[in-house]
Design an enzyme around this catalytic site. Structure first.
Site, PDB file in Angstrom:
ATOM      1  N   SER A  97       0.702  -0.972  -0.040  1.00  0.00           N
ATOM      2  CA  SER A  97       0.197   0.024   0.050  1.00  0.00           C
ATOM      3  C   SER A  97       0.991   1.054   0.182  1.00  0.00           C
ATOM      4  CB  SER A  97      -1.008  -0.066   1.539  1.00  0.00           C
ATOM      5  OG  SER A  97      -2.056   1.379   1.234  1.00  0.00           O
ATOM      6  N   ASP A 139      -9.180  -4.453  -5.494  1.00  0.00           N
ATOM      7  CA  ASP A 139      -8.092  -3.462  -5.379  1.00  0.00           C
ATOM      8  C   ASP A 139      -8.190  -1.538  -5.665  1.00  0.00           C
ATOM      9  OD1 ASP A 139      -6.204  -2.119  -3.467  1.00  0.00           O
ATOM     10  OD2 ASP A 139      -4.296  -3.194  -4.400  1.00  0.00           O
ATOM     11  N   HIS A 152      -7.436  -5.202  -2.062  1.00  0.00           N
ATOM     12  CA  HIS A 152      -7.020  -4.543  -0.415  1.00  0.00           C
ATOM     13  C   HIS A 152      -7.107  -4.744   0.994  1.00  0.00           C
ATOM     14  CE1 HIS A 152      -3.995  -0.973  -0.606  1.00  0.00           C
ATOM     15  NE2 HIS A 152      -4.360  -0.977   0.854  1.00  0.00           N
TER      16      HIS A 152
END
Length: 350
Positions: free
Chosen positions: A136, A290, A320
């Protein structure tokens, strides 16, 4: 989410506090040491088995949008990387928003990385086998570290980068994955915007303006179209529903507040060709469900176009934050182990 919880702290800080109360699992095959590089807390993971030679070194930056996540949330991931790849792992506990604004998060990570690179001998790390890695926002930091440290003659050269569901641009909220996955749990479009606002220290009231693309003038969109344009994303990733939206006329006030998003320190995808051409080979992991999927697809294309080797893995069932389910018991998703195995195999193959 931005309001203070019980008038004591922000909700994001409370979530981090509550999560860090949970006990951390130990692994008998891994030695974990808590250290501080100046003001920056770090965790060092070393395989317990003695080894006569130096090992690969991994600098890990955790995800969480800059408002969530900690050394504890990614402890299991780092233990696994250390044990299965027989590597020394340094996990960086950078200071976060909303208490610490840009560029503190980035500066902490770069300072910790430089300190580690200058001390490899003390940690038993081979100076030609250092990898930066993150998920991320941590993946974006890993990409940025490669760009920023590429020409430092006094530092060992970073061997490779592992970018897992990386946040690589902060300009366009209407890419196909942002439309398709706007309401997928763990990272909704609204929460991504909340993190974005804290990162840039701007008001969340600009949300509707930014989502329409009215925070940037047309000449800026045209300048970056060669890198951000949806034509750079394979057609297979537009089949779940995508409608290319024209950008609304610029709102000058929003532009003045949000122009920092164009900085490569926040959007490493926007670095110039001569910079990206010098970064080390990459392993990128994307997940179908995601919000940030297309950030990595666009960066992958830039790397490949400039001759940087890329190993790419796409998880059709991933979303995600799925990597963190590795330690969540009944909430464990098999996809998390597949991602970890991809990371380990890439490291072993260097």
């Amino acid at each position: 989410m931005g309001e203070r919880f019980l008038r004591i702290c922000s909700m994001s800080r409370f979530v981090c506090f509550a999560h860090d109360l949970l006990p951390v699992r130990t692994d008998p095959d891994v030695v974990v040491t808590d250290l501080r590089f100046g003001m920056i807390p770090v965790k060092l993971y070393k395989p317990k088995a003695s080894f006569w030679a130096t090992r690969t070194g991994i600098v890990f930056y955790h995800g969480g949008g800059g408002v969530l996540g900690s050394l504890k949330t990614h402890h299991g991931i780092c233990c696994h990387l250390c044990k299965e790849s027989d590597s020394v792992v340094l996990s960086v506990g950078y200071r976060m928003q909303p208490e610490h604004k840009f560029p503190v998060l980035i500066t902490d990570c770069l300072v910790a990385t430089i300190h580690f690179l200058k001390s490899l001998n003390a940690y038993g790390v081979d100076p030609v086998r250092v990898v930066v890695c993150g998920d991320s926002v941590g993946g974006g930091i890993a990409a940025l570290a490669c760009q920023q440290l590429r020409s430092k003659q006094d530092l060992p050269t970073i061997r490779a980068q592992i970018l897992v569901q990386a946040l690589l641009q902060a300009l366009d909220f209407q890419l196909p994955s942002y439309q398709q996955n706007r309401n997928v749990p763990m990272l909704t479009q609204h929460f991504a915007f909340y993190c974005w606002c804290h990162f840039l220290a701007i008001s969340i009231s600009w949300e509707s303006i930014v989502l329409k693309g009215a925070h940037l003038p047309m000449e800026v969109w045209e300048k970056y179209r060669k890198w951000l344009g949806p034509e750079n994303i394979p057609e297979r990733f537009k089949q779940r529903g995508y409608c290319q939206m024209p950008h609304a006329p610029v709102n000058e006030k929003a532009y003045l507040e949000s122009s920092l998003a164009m900085s490569v320190m926040i959007s490493p995808l926007l670095a110039e060709d001569d910079v990206i051409a010098q970064v080390p080979e990459a392993c990128t992991v994307t997940c179908e469900y995601d919000l940030l999927r297309d950030d990595s697809l666009l960066y992958k294309k830039r790397l490949e176009d400039l001759g940087v080797p890329v190993t790419w893995h796409h998880m059709e069932d991933g979303f995600h934050g799925v990597l963190n389910s590795i330690d969540m018991g009944c909430l464990y998703f098999p996809c998390s182990m597949r991602i970890l195995n991809v990371m380990v195999n890439f490291i072993k193959g260097l």
